[in-house]
Write an enzyme that holds these catalytic residues in place. Sequence first.
Site, PDB file in Angstrom:
ATOM      1  N   GLU A 104       0.804  -1.218   0.000  1.00  0.00           N
ATOM      2  CA  GLU A 104       0.000   0.000   0.000  1.00  0.00           C
ATOM      3  C   GLU A 104       0.849   1.285   0.000  1.00  0.00           C
ATOM      4  O   GLU A 104       0.380   2.329   0.432  1.00  0.00           O
ATOM      5  CB  GLU A 104      -0.945  -0.006   1.203  1.00  0.00           C
ATOM      6  CG  GLU A 104      -1.999  -1.094   1.104  1.00  0.00           C
ATOM      7  CD  GLU A 104      -3.156  -0.860   2.060  1.00  0.00           C
ATOM      8  OE1 GLU A 104      -4.253  -0.553   1.574  1.00  0.00           O
ATOM      9  OE2 GLU A 104      -2.946  -0.963   3.277  1.00  0.00           O
ATOM     10  N   HIS A 125      -4.713   0.747  10.662  1.00  0.00           N
ATOM     11  CA  HIS A 125      -5.960  -0.003  10.704  1.00  0.00           C
ATOM     12  C   HIS A 125      -6.547   0.159  12.113  1.00  0.00           C
ATOM     13  O   HIS A 125      -7.069  -0.789  12.694  1.00  0.00           O
ATOM     14  CB  HIS A 125      -5.727  -1.481  10.398  1.00  0.00           C
ATOM     15  CG  HIS A 125      -5.112  -1.743   9.053  1.00  0.00           C
ATOM     16  ND1 HIS A 125      -4.572  -2.951   8.702  1.00  0.00           N
ATOM     17  CD2 HIS A 125      -4.976  -0.938   7.970  1.00  0.00           C
ATOM     18  CE1 HIS A 125      -4.114  -2.884   7.453  1.00  0.00           C
ATOM     19  NE2 HIS A 125      -4.336  -1.672   6.995  1.00  0.00           N
ATOM     20  N   HIS A 193     -11.523  -0.352   6.597  1.00  0.00           N
ATOM     21  CA  HIS A 193     -10.078  -0.558   6.459  1.00  0.00           C
ATOM     22  C   HIS A 193      -9.307   0.164   7.568  1.00  0.00           C
ATOM     23  O   HIS A 193      -8.662  -0.486   8.385  1.00  0.00           O
ATOM     24  CB  HIS A 193      -9.674  -0.054   5.065  1.00  0.00           C
ATOM     25  CG  HIS A 193      -8.241  -0.297   4.699  1.00  0.00           C
ATOM     26  ND1 HIS A 193      -7.808  -0.317   3.404  1.00  0.00           N
ATOM     27  CD2 HIS A 193      -7.136  -0.499   5.443  1.00  0.00           C
ATOM     28  CE1 HIS A 193      -6.511  -0.553   3.364  1.00  0.00           C
ATOM     29  NE2 HIS A 193      -6.081  -0.657   4.607  1.00  0.00           N
TER      30      HIS A 193
HETATM   31 MN    MN Z   1      -4.011  -0.961   5.000  1.00  0.00          MN
END
Ligand code: MN
Length: 265
Positions: A104, A125, A193
């Site tokens: 990411e 998160h 998320h």
């Molecule tokens: Mn993530």
Amino acid sequence: MLHRTIFALVVLCLSGPSVHAQAPNALSDVPPALLEDIVTGSRVLADFGVLDAFGHVSARDPRNPKHFLMSRSLAPALVTTDDIMEFDEDGNPVDARGRGVFLERFIHAEIYKARPDVMAVVHTHSPGVVPFSVSKTPLRPLYHNAAFLAAGAPVWDIAREFGATDMLVRNNAIGKSLAQALGDKPVVLMRGHGDVTVGPAVKIAVFRAYYTDVDARLQAQAIGLGGDVTYLSAEEATKADTVNLVVIDRVWDLWKRRVQPTLGK
Ligand code: MN
């Protein structure tokens, strides 16, 4: 004579150039304090439970403002200064040398591209925040340490543009969409998320990641008490945020001590 020759050969073998020699550290001209701030931020957020095995802290590269610095793919609690790598404006590692990179990383690349004022990015998160990413109840500043939330905490839903995905920001197009949702705000929530916080320094982005999580937990508790909840007014938030930025070094010094025994090891 024979002994002397053998001795000379052994010395030569031991002292000759080693194929295992370490490549020179490509980040040796980055201020060490910046690398240490990335380590401190990663470790302290892991210590607070804001980051677990996932999530990352990055900083804009002072040598080349289009680039950024971030750990190789590693649990934040384990990050050391030696794990930090340089990435280009599209999130490609400049000199990977076989090291794994975060999937990411496009979150960071696209935010640095869209926001010249941003010098640091944190992706979490955070368990406190996730409920607000899936609820119609907006996250708001409940107390002074989270005053920065008064600017608004938009919720970005990956499905709006990209349909049913694995929820991950796995390319530049998804990262760009997230950066647009962030706009000029300090925080954006990611539906189902986590969140992203940004700031003009690593310690400020980390402060915001921590207090976004704490505020979210407190807001859920306050709502649970029933009745109307009183949030900070815009004027209170502006005043409180000014004070937070004045005292942030005290907070950062404390957090550094919290992770110092293992810093850089
Ligand atoms: Mn993530």
